[in-house]
Design an enzyme around this catalytic site. Structure first.
Site, mmCIF file in Angstrom:
data_model
loop_
_atom_site.group_PDB
_atom_site.id
_atom_site.type_symbol
_atom_site.label_atom_id
_atom_site.label_comp_id
_atom_site.label_asym_id
_atom_site.label_seq_id
_atom_site.Cartn_x
_atom_site.Cartn_y
_atom_site.Cartn_z
ATOM 1 N N TYR A 47 4.448 0.365 -7.238
ATOM 2 C CA TYR A 47 5.367 0.029 -6.143
ATOM 3 C C TYR A 47 5.628 1.291 -5.328
ATOM 4 O O TYR A 47 5.945 2.335 -5.896
ATOM 5 C CB TYR A 47 6.695 -0.494 -6.697
ATOM 6 C CG TYR A 47 6.939 -1.932 -6.306
ATOM 7 C CD1 TYR A 47 7.060 -2.279 -4.957
ATOM 8 C CD2 TYR A 47 7.020 -2.938 -7.260
ATOM 9 C CE1 TYR A 47 7.251 -3.592 -4.594
ATOM 10 C CE2 TYR A 47 7.206 -4.260 -6.899
ATOM 11 C CZ TYR A 47 7.328 -4.582 -5.564
ATOM 12 O OH TYR A 47 7.505 -5.882 -5.175
ATOM 13 N N GLU A 49 7.462 1.277 -1.966
ATOM 14 C CA GLU A 49 8.162 0.903 -0.723
ATOM 15 C C GLU A 49 8.520 2.147 0.079
ATOM 16 O O GLU A 49 9.010 3.138 -0.486
ATOM 17 C CB GLU A 49 9.432 0.123 -1.062
ATOM 18 C CG GLU A 49 9.124 -1.316 -1.419
ATOM 19 C CD GLU A 49 10.383 -2.136 -1.640
ATOM 20 O OE1 GLU A 49 11.490 -1.559 -1.588
ATOM 21 O OE2 GLU A 49 10.242 -3.346 -1.883
ATOM 22 N N ASP A 192 -5.810 -6.074 20.427
ATOM 23 C CA ASP A 192 -6.136 -6.499 19.062
ATOM 24 C C ASP A 192 -7.654 -6.470 18.948
ATOM 25 O O ASP A 192 -8.351 -7.350 19.457
ATOM 26 C CB ASP A 192 -5.592 -7.916 18.831
ATOM 27 C CG ASP A 192 -6.024 -8.493 17.490
ATOM 28 O OD1 ASP A 192 -6.818 -7.846 16.780
ATOM 29 O OD2 ASP A 192 -5.559 -9.603 17.154
ATOM 30 N N THR A 218 -8.006 -5.725 12.059
ATOM 31 C CA THR A 218 -8.231 -5.979 10.643
ATOM 32 C C THR A 218 -9.188 -4.897 10.165
ATOM 33 O O THR A 218 -9.821 -4.218 10.986
ATOM 34 C CB THR A 218 -8.898 -7.351 10.404
ATOM 35 O OG1 THR A 218 -10.088 -7.412 11.186
ATOM 36 C CG2 THR A 218 -7.978 -8.498 10.780
ATOM 37 N N LYS A 221 -13.554 -7.116 9.033
ATOM 38 C CA LYS A 221 -14.567 -7.827 9.826
ATOM 39 C C LYS A 221 -15.717 -6.848 10.103
ATOM 40 O O LYS A 221 -16.401 -6.478 9.167
ATOM 41 C CB LYS A 221 -13.933 -8.395 11.086
ATOM 42 C CG LYS A 221 -12.862 -9.475 10.798
ATOM 43 C CD LYS A 221 -12.326 -10.043 12.095
ATOM 44 C CE LYS A 221 -11.415 -11.214 11.959
ATOM 45 N NZ LYS A 221 -10.154 -11.035 11.283
ATOM 46 N N ARG A 227 -9.965 -6.448 2.819
ATOM 47 C CA ARG A 227 -9.162 -7.364 3.626
ATOM 48 C C ARG A 227 -7.811 -6.723 3.925
ATOM 49 O O ARG A 227 -7.080 -6.359 2.998
ATOM 50 C CB ARG A 227 -8.975 -8.665 2.839
ATOM 51 C CG ARG A 227 -8.347 -9.806 3.576
ATOM 52 C CD ARG A 227 -8.674 -11.105 2.873
ATOM 53 N NE ARG A 227 -10.105 -11.359 2.948
ATOM 54 C CZ ARG A 227 -10.726 -11.920 3.996
ATOM 55 N NH1 ARG A 227 -10.031 -12.326 5.029
ATOM 56 N NH2 ARG A 227 -12.027 -12.108 4.000
HETATM 57 N N1 PLP Z 1 -6.707 -10.942 15.327
HETATM 58 C C1 PLP Z 1 -7.923 -11.443 15.588
HETATM 59 C C2 PLP Z 1 -8.542 -11.181 16.935
HETATM 60 C C3 PLP Z 1 -8.606 -12.187 14.621
HETATM 61 O O1 PLP Z 1 -9.795 -12.719 14.892
HETATM 62 C C4 PLP Z 1 -7.971 -12.402 13.352
HETATM 63 C C5 PLP Z 1 -8.627 -13.160 12.268
HETATM 64 O O2 PLP Z 1 -9.502 -13.920 12.401
HETATM 65 C C6 PLP Z 1 -6.706 -11.872 13.141
HETATM 66 C C7 PLP Z 1 -6.098 -11.149 14.145
HETATM 67 C C8 PLP Z 1 -5.944 -12.146 11.885
HETATM 68 O O3 PLP Z 1 -6.409 -11.488 10.792
HETATM 69 P P1 PLP Z 1 -6.012 -12.000 9.314
HETATM 70 O O4 PLP Z 1 -6.860 -13.192 9.048
HETATM 71 O O5 PLP Z 1 -6.308 -10.801 8.460
HETATM 72 O O6 PLP Z 1 -4.550 -12.329 9.333
#
Ligand code: PLP
Length: 411
Positions: A47, A49, A192, A218, A221, A227
């Site tokens: 842990y 935090e 994002d 993320t 990918k 993950r």
């Molecule tokens: N942002 C985008 C552009 C995504 O394609 C995804 C997942 O497919 C996410 C965020 C979310 O990621 P997670 O599945 O890890 O929550």
């Protein structure tokens, strides 16, 4: 010791599935064995935090080193000043970024889910569309982002935050132009880059820095790590807000084994070899697109600049769902996907999203992509012909055998 035969069987079964099928879901990848070792390590017990040197529990000095390493590597990789490596997922990274910038009810403008955006970019079924007042932009009739149109919408709805980035957009995103729009309406810009991060760090897609105020991603990918999620910025004040938006606002104890695994993944991303991999992902996707076009299929935007493409069956009798099911039988795993101006329901759809990150991780190259494109074409032109689908399965199985997964790994 209790040996869990049931879960052991499930893992073995999944190992076989991953080995014997061609994984073409654009958001998936095969991570490195060293990443899996870290995720399966004793760091899961701790842990911690808080943040390095500012923890709420004792005994954190060693895991602190893992988090500092992950942060430093992340900053180096993306060439930015601040990184938070604690988000458990991409969705939580976005949620954290929103909490850092917005109050409930504030206006956000993101890409429409059916045009290729993500649930967390303001979809009404997601917290981002419930907590905040969300508006969306789409793509033009050619499947491209139309920045003049986005600017028009932004001037109309006056968002406090513009979100750019996508889950099913095959073309380059112009972050600089997005920032100009954000500046014009006095909005923050969040990029994002969950899908394209692995290409960005290889300089094969323009970086969202210095344009975006906040960048989320993320790590599983195209980055090919464990993950999880990350949030980055160059702004010190925003960095402080992001940290408290993640902990204590959104999450409790960070997943120290995953943070260590993120550090391991980043080490791979920083290595010279990464560029070769990322380059191959794009080359493979372009060949796949070209071959499918030659076979007479329609692609949204007519091709690809990145790791994915979107087949468009709007004018076909069969749907995205039909295609997904038939390809699954032939040993190709992909996902049905809405296309711009979708006429079918989200459970049926008129599209199929295909990605090359996972197959490239197995070592497949242009020649294999040609065989795969021809196999996809054969299956889609003979959806109800079991004999042909059986033959296609033999082809995909042979390809899989030639590029075995995790050769030396026993499970
Ligand atoms: N942002 C985008 C552009 C995504 O394609 C995804 C997942 O497919 C996410 C965020 C979310 O990621 P997670 O599945 O890890 O929550």
């Amino acid at each position: 010791m209790i040996f869990d035969t049931e879960i052991n069987e499930i893992i073995k079964e999944e190992f076989k599935r991953q080995n014997e099928n061609l994984e073409m879901i654009a958001s998936e990848n095969f991570t490195f064995p060293e990443v899996m070792m870290a995720t399966g390590s004793i760091l899961t017990n701790k842990y911690a935090e808080g943040y390095p040197s500012k923890r709420y529990y004792g005994g954190c000095e060693i895991v602190d080193k893992a988090e500092v390493l992950a942060i430093e590597r992340c900053k180096k990789l993306f060439n930015c000043n601040y990184a938070n490596v604690q988000p458990h997922s991409g969705s939580q990274a976005n949620q954290g970024a929103y909490a850092a910038l917005l109050n409930p009810g504030d206006i956000i403008l993101g890409m429409d889910l059916s045009a290729g955006g993500h649930l967390t970019h303001g979809s009404k079924v997601n917290a981002s569309g419930k907590v905040y007042t969300s508006y969306s932009y789409g793509v033009d009739e050619n499947g491209y982002l139309n920045y003049d149109e986005i600017e028009k919408i932004a001037l109309e709805v006056k968002p406090k935050l513009i979100v750019c980035g996508a889950s099913a957009y095959a073309r380059i995103i112009d972050f600089e132009r997005f920032r100009k729009i954000a500046d014009k309406v006095g909005a923050f810009l969040l990029a994002d880059i969950a899908h394209i991060a692995g290409l960005v760090v290889a300089n094969l897609h323009p970086s969202p820095f210095p344009h975006a105020h906040i960048v989320t991603s993320t790590t599983h990918k195209t980055l090919r790590g464990p993950r999880g999620g990350i949030i980055m910025t160059n702004d010190e004040e925003l960095a402080k807000k992001i940290n408290s938006a993640i902990f204590p606002n959104l999450q409790g104890g960070p997943l120290m084994h995953i943070i260590a695994a993120k550090a391991v993944g980043f080490k791979y991303n920083l290595d010279e070899s990464w560029k070769t991999y990322a380059n191959q992902v794009i080359k493979n996707c372009k060949v796949l697109a070209d071959e499918l076009l030659k076979e007479g299929f329609k692609l949204v935007s007519g091709g690809t600049d990145n790791h994915l493409l979107l087949m468009d069956f709007s004018n076909c009798e069969f749907s995205g769902k039909d295609a997904q099911i038939a390809l699954e039988k032939a040993g190709i795993t992909a996902n049905k996907n809405s296309v711009p101006n979708e006429k079918r329901s989200p459970f049926i759809t008129s599209g199929l999203r295909l990605g090359t990150a996972a197959l490239s991780a197995r070592g497949m190259k242009e020649e294999e992509m040609k065989v795969i494109a021809q196999t996809i074409s054969l299956v889609l032109k003979n959806l109800n012909n079991d004999e042909i689908i059986k033959k296609a399965k033999e082809t995909t199985l042979k390809l899989s055998e030639n590029f075995p997964l995790y050769k030396d790994l026993k499970c």
